[in-house]
Write a protein that holds these residues in place. Structure first.
Motif, PDB file in Angstrom:
ATOM      1  N   ILE A  83       0.833  -1.199   0.000  1.00 18.06           N
ATOM      2  CA  ILE A  83       0.000   0.000   0.000  1.00 18.06           C
ATOM      3  C   ILE A  83       0.870   1.252   0.000  1.00 18.06           C
ATOM      4  N   ILE A  84       2.022   1.164   0.641  1.00 18.27           N
ATOM      5  CA  ILE A  84       2.959   2.291   0.636  1.00 18.27           C
ATOM      6  C   ILE A  84       4.119   1.943  -0.297  1.00 18.27           C
ATOM      7  N   GLN A  85       4.338   2.810  -1.256  1.00 18.33           N
ATOM      8  CA  GLN A  85       5.422   2.607  -2.222  1.00 18.33           C
ATOM      9  C   GLN A  85       6.426   3.747  -2.086  1.00 18.33           C
ATOM     10  N   ASN A  86       7.511   3.627  -2.799  1.00 16.40           N
ATOM     11  CA  ASN A  86       8.431   4.756  -2.901  1.00 16.40           C
ATOM     12  C   ASN A  86       7.656   5.985  -3.402  1.00 16.40           C
ATOM     13  N   PRO A  87       7.790   7.113  -2.718  1.00 16.56           N
ATOM     14  CA  PRO A  87       6.997   8.289  -3.099  1.00 16.56           C
ATOM     15  C   PRO A  87       7.180   8.696  -4.561  1.00 16.56           C
ATOM     16  N   GLN A  88       8.309   8.340  -5.149  1.00 18.56           N
ATOM     17  CA  GLN A  88       8.543   8.647  -6.562  1.00 18.56           C
ATOM     18  C   GLN A  88       7.473   8.040  -7.468  1.00 18.56           C
ATOM     19  N   VAL A  89       6.904   6.921  -7.022  1.00 18.67           N
ATOM     20  CA  VAL A  89       5.866   6.269  -7.813  1.00 18.67           C
ATOM     21  C   VAL A  89       4.729   7.242  -8.099  1.00 18.67           C
ATOM     22  N   TRP A  90       4.388   8.023  -7.089  1.00 20.24           N
ATOM     23  CA  TRP A  90       3.225   8.907  -7.213  1.00 20.24           C
ATOM     24  C   TRP A  90       3.575  10.210  -7.908  1.00 20.24           C
ATOM     25  N   VAL A  91       4.859  10.520  -7.935  1.00 23.54           N
ATOM     26  CA  VAL A  91       5.300  11.644  -8.762  1.00 23.54           C
ATOM     27  C   VAL A  91       5.189  11.233 -10.231  1.00 23.54           C
ATOM     28  N   GLY A 101      -3.243   5.775  -3.939  1.00 25.42           N
ATOM     29  CA  GLY A 101      -4.518   6.324  -4.377  1.00 25.42           C
ATOM     30  C   GLY A 101      -5.225   5.398  -5.337  1.00 25.42           C
ATOM     31  N   GLU A 102      -4.514   4.398  -5.816  1.00 31.34           N
ATOM     32  CA  GLU A 102      -5.105   3.366  -6.670  1.00 31.34           C
ATOM     33  C   GLU A 102      -4.172   2.170  -6.657  1.00 31.34           C
ATOM     34  N   THR A 103      -4.731   0.998  -6.927  1.00 30.41           N
ATOM     35  CA  THR A 103      -3.898  -0.203  -6.909  1.00 30.41           C
ATOM     36  C   THR A 103      -3.081  -0.327  -8.196  1.00 30.41           C
ATOM     37  N   ALA A 104      -3.506   0.396  -9.238  1.00 25.42           N
ATOM     38  CA  ALA A 104      -2.908   0.224 -10.561  1.00 25.42           C
ATOM     39  C   ALA A 104      -1.395   0.449 -10.567  1.00 25.42           C
ATOM     40  N   GLN A 105      -0.941   1.493  -9.856  1.00 17.46           N
ATOM     41  CA  GLN A 105       0.486   1.820  -9.931  1.00 17.46           C
ATOM     42  C   GLN A 105       1.349   0.671  -9.410  1.00 17.46           C
ATOM     43  N   GLY A 106       0.837  -0.062  -8.424  1.00 16.66           N
ATOM     44  CA  GLY A 106       1.570  -1.225  -7.921  1.00 16.66           C
ATOM     45  C   GLY A 106       1.768  -2.270  -9.004  1.00 16.66           C
ATOM     46  N   ILE A 107       0.827  -2.319  -9.928  1.00 16.02           N
ATOM     47  CA  ILE A 107       0.939  -3.259 -11.048  1.00 16.02           C
ATOM     48  C   ILE A 107       1.997  -2.775 -12.041  1.00 16.02           C
ATOM     49  N   PHE A 108       1.925  -1.492 -12.390  1.00 13.73           N
ATOM     50  CA  PHE A 108       2.873  -0.967 -13.381  1.00 13.73           C
ATOM     51  C   PHE A 108       4.319  -1.128 -12.908  1.00 13.73           C
ATOM     52  N   ILE A 109       4.549  -0.832 -11.636  1.00 14.44           N
ATOM     53  CA  ILE A 109       5.941  -0.878 -11.175  1.00 14.44           C
ATOM     54  C   ILE A 109       6.432  -2.311 -10.991  1.00 14.44           C
ATOM     55  N   ASN A 110       5.521  -3.279 -11.066  1.00 15.64           N
ATOM     56  CA  ASN A 110       5.936  -4.682 -11.007  1.00 15.64           C
ATOM     57  C   ASN A 110       5.874  -5.369 -12.371  1.00 15.64           C
ATOM     58  N   GLU A 161      10.807   6.555 -17.368  1.00 13.94           N
ATOM     59  CA  GLU A 161      11.555   7.800 -17.270  1.00 13.94           C
ATOM     60  C   GLU A 161      11.971   8.103 -15.839  1.00 13.94           C
ATOM     61  N   HIS A 162      11.020   7.989 -14.922  1.00  9.03           N
ATOM     62  CA  HIS A 162      11.321   8.380 -13.541  1.00  9.03           C
ATOM     63  C   HIS A 162      12.233   7.393 -12.837  1.00  9.03           C
ATOM     64  N   SER A 163      12.088   6.106 -13.182  1.00  8.02           N
ATOM     65  CA  SER A 163      12.875   5.099 -12.458  1.00  8.02           C
ATOM     66  C   SER A 163      14.197   4.801 -13.158  1.00  8.02           C
ATOM     67  N   LYS A 164      14.334   5.277 -14.399  1.00  6.68           N
ATOM     68  CA  LYS A 164      15.530   4.997 -15.200  1.00  6.68           C
ATOM     69  C   LYS A 164      15.696   3.491 -15.419  1.00  6.68           C
ATOM     70  N   THR A 165      14.589   2.783 -15.394  1.00  8.74           N
ATOM     71  CA  THR A 165      14.620   1.341 -15.641  1.00  8.74           C
ATOM     72  C   THR A 165      13.883   1.045 -16.939  1.00  8.74           C
ATOM     73  N   LYS A 166      14.520   0.328 -17.818  1.00  9.31           N
ATOM     74  CA  LYS A 166      13.888  -0.008 -19.107  1.00  9.31           C
ATOM     75  C   LYS A 166      12.649  -0.871 -18.873  1.00  9.31           C
ATOM     76  N   LEU A 167      11.531  -0.444 -19.385  1.00  8.51           N
ATOM     77  CA  LEU A 167      10.303  -1.228 -19.244  1.00  8.51           C
ATOM     78  C   LEU A 167       9.792  -1.670 -20.616  1.00  8.51           C
ATOM     79  N   GLU A 168      10.704  -1.745 -21.559  1.00  9.23           N
ATOM     80  CA  GLU A 168      10.327  -2.223 -22.897  1.00  9.23           C
ATOM     81  C   GLU A 168      10.124  -3.734 -22.863  1.00  9.23           C
ATOM     82  N   TYR A 169       9.343  -4.178 -23.801  1.00  6.29           N
ATOM     83  CA  TYR A 169       9.103  -5.614 -23.932  1.00  6.29           C
ATOM     84  C   TYR A 169       9.713  -6.078 -25.236  1.00  6.29           C
ATOM     85  N   LEU A 170      10.466  -7.161 -25.162  1.00  2.00           N
ATOM     86  CA  LEU A 170      11.060  -7.724 -26.379  1.00  2.00           C
ATOM     87  C   LEU A 170      10.162  -8.849 -26.851  1.00  2.00           C
TER      88      LEU A 170
END
Length: 507
Positions: free
Chosen positions: A87-95, A215-224, A352-361
């Motif tokens: 329920i609590i994530q790194n605050p950057q998630v919400w930025v 504020g929503e469960t969705a962001q937890g999905i995106f970051i995983n 962009e914010h995490s500097k982690t590639k989230l592309e799918y091959l």
RNA sequence: GCGGGUGUAGCUUAGUGGUAAAGCACCAGCCUUCCAAGCUGGCUAUGAGGGUUCGAUUCCCUUCACCCGCUCCA
């Protein structure tokens, strides 16, 4: 949500929300939170039956998404996996998501008329002389013309330059004549609304850092997304589903559990190739409508509403609300679930914010690399509970309780009650034996005390679809009386066939 | 957030500047037994805080919650 005065349909008596709220409290579905301390605005507690009902809806959703997901357009079941993020994530998630700092809408109040406006919706007409600056509401031509005629002192639109209120310095506010005001300078400083709940991490006050309740469960999905792709052998297209609490500091919680500050969501993010997004958007719209209909929401009370272009948030390529005709919105509808084509906005933001590639091959597309597009069916679990309660609430002057809850048996908190007709002659013993057998498979009640009418009435009020009554004859012929909730019709069923009977009815 | 309204038992209502009343519901016992029957007994309330007063549920202030309307709901 649209609002309108409550009206009475000719063929359908208006159900008063008050009565539903009262029954929910009386029978243990939903209580106002912190009741004994005088309550707390925007929070609700789920009682014994409300919890069962909510769990039933949640479990059925999970089953329909994760355990037995639907058959896709190619005739094969689609692939969806589950998740339970913090329920609590790194605050950057919400930025990154835009919930913090991004597009919260500042509001201004008018001191004179007590009206409130979104700052970015006000257009200010600035004259070349020192007459008042005229505030009007964006996109409302008629209003603008009428306003100009009334307070424009003979000027035409060409005599003004126009600016959005957000571009105007606070020092200039005294010159502004608010849209509905007679005096100038009545607009207040824009007020920021941050809908996220802040909390602090760290036991000592000094070291505390600010974090947010999701504020929503969705962001937890995106970051995983990356974690799931790397660990689960899923291939695009696929979905990740999550059920859980979310928190928003709503400006004004209203309408029972419809808009509360702590609520529960059932969200699924469907990741697909950009070329296929529109196809899947339609697919999920159909599937989600079927879902709600399959648990008893009638088509008369369900509406699919596509958002107009000007209603969409800037990144959305299409949004459709599934709306329900709640008693407090009737004859209009209020949101139950939103299905959105979010493009690749979320994953791009997090990349962009995490500097982690989230592309799918994608090996099936010549190893094409892309950021998947997302279709998001996001349902309110607690709004679903409310819709189920409203749909089920059926006044009936012809029965002692005066009302019954017409739940789909799949959703009913109790599937059956076992009732010995009298508390003697060995009937309670037979009842308890049956109860012990049935409870292995079904949520059932055993109720021995008081006369049979009262017990039927109680079960009607909590929406139990079946009652099984043991009488004097049962010990002779091994049969019990089954009583159906809606029709009150009775039939004899052999004791050893009761489980089969229930299983059949619950299909 | 603004305006209006409402707070006495689970519900519906009574009442009073001096022991808070009833019906229904609920619980227990008896009796009865297929749709809230009857008898007996029992539990439960002045939303919270403060002020005035010898004494406040009553008068005053504050606050909280709920309802209606507006506003808002990225």
């Amino acid at each position: 949500m649209q609002t309108a005065p409550q009206t009475t349909d000719q063929d359908q008596p208006a159900v008063d929300m008050k009565d539903i709220v009262a029954l929910c409290k009386r029978r243990g579905f939903i209580f106002g939170a912190s009741d004994i301390y005088g309550g707390i605005n925007g929070f609700w507690d789920y009682g014994p039956l409300g919890t069962e009902l909510k769990n039933n809806l949640r479990d059925y959703w999970w089953k329909s998404m994760v355990t037995t997901p639907p058959i896709g357009p190619d005739g094969h079941p689609v692939q969806i996996v589950g998740l339970d993020s913090a329920i609590i994530q790194n605050p950057q998630v919400w930025v990154a998501s835009g919930h913090v700092g991004g597009f919260s809408d500042p509001m201004v109040d008018c001191r004179e008329t007590k009206k409130r406006y979104r700052a970015d919706h006000l257009v200010i007409l600035i004259p070349s002389d020192d007459t008042p600056w005229i505030a009007t509401i964006e996109d409302d031509e008629d209003f603008l013309k009428a306003r100009l005629k009334k307070v424009g002192r003979g000027k035409s639109l060409n005599d003004f330059t126009s600016k959005n209120l957000t571009e105007i310095d606070l020092a200039e506010y005294p010159k502004i004549l608010a849209p509905d005001a007679k005096e100038k300078g009545t607009l207040t400083e824009p007020k920021e609304f941050n809908l996220l709940f802040e909390t602090g991490i760290g036991a000592s006050e000094a070291d505390k850092t600010t974090a947010y309740l999701r504020g929503e469960t969705a962001q937890g999905i995106f970051i995983n997304f990356k974690n799931v792709v790397d660990s689960s052998r899923v291939k695009i297209p696929f979905g990740i589903a999550q059920v859980g609490k979310a928190f928003r500091n709503e400006v004004n919680p209203r309408n029972f559990i419809f808009r509360s500050r702590e609520f529960e969501q059932m969200e699924m993010e469907w990741f697909c190739h950009p070329d296929e997004a529109q196809k899947w958007f339609s697919f999920w719209k159909d599937e989600r409508k079927k879902f709600w209909e399959s648990i008893g929401l009638t088509s008369d009370n369900i509406l699919m509403r596509d958002h107009d272009a000007d209603e969409l948030v800037f990144y959305s390529q299409g949004t459709c609300d599934i709306e329900y005709k709640y008693p407090f919105t009737s004859p209009d509808f209020g949101e139950l679930e939103g299905i959105a084509n979010r493009g690749n906005y979320d994953l791009t933001q997090h990349q962009e914010h995490s500097k982690t590639k989230l592309e799918y091959l994608d090996p099936e597309r010549n190893n094409e690399k892309y950021i998947p597009h997302v279709i998001e069916p996001a349902a309110g679990l607690t709004r679903g509970v409310l819709a189920l309660l409203c749909e089920a609430y059926t006044p009936d002057p012809n029965r002692p309780s005066g009302v019954y809850l017409n739940f789909d048996p799949k959703m009913a908190p109790k599937k059956a009650a076992i009732l010995p007709l009298t508390a003697k002659d060995g009937q309670p013993e037979i009842a308890e034996k049956l109860y012990l057998e049935l409870r292995e498979e079904f949520a059932v009640d055993l109720d021995i005390k008081q006369n049979i009418g009262k017990r039927y009435a109680r079960q009607d009020e909590i929406g139990t679809p079946y009652c099984f009554t043991i009488d004097q004859q049962t010990s002779e012929d091994g049969m019990v009386t089954s009583r159906e909730r809606n029709t009150m019709a009775q039939e004899r069923v052999p004791l050893d066939k009761v489980a089969d009977f229930l299983r059949e009815k619950l299909k």
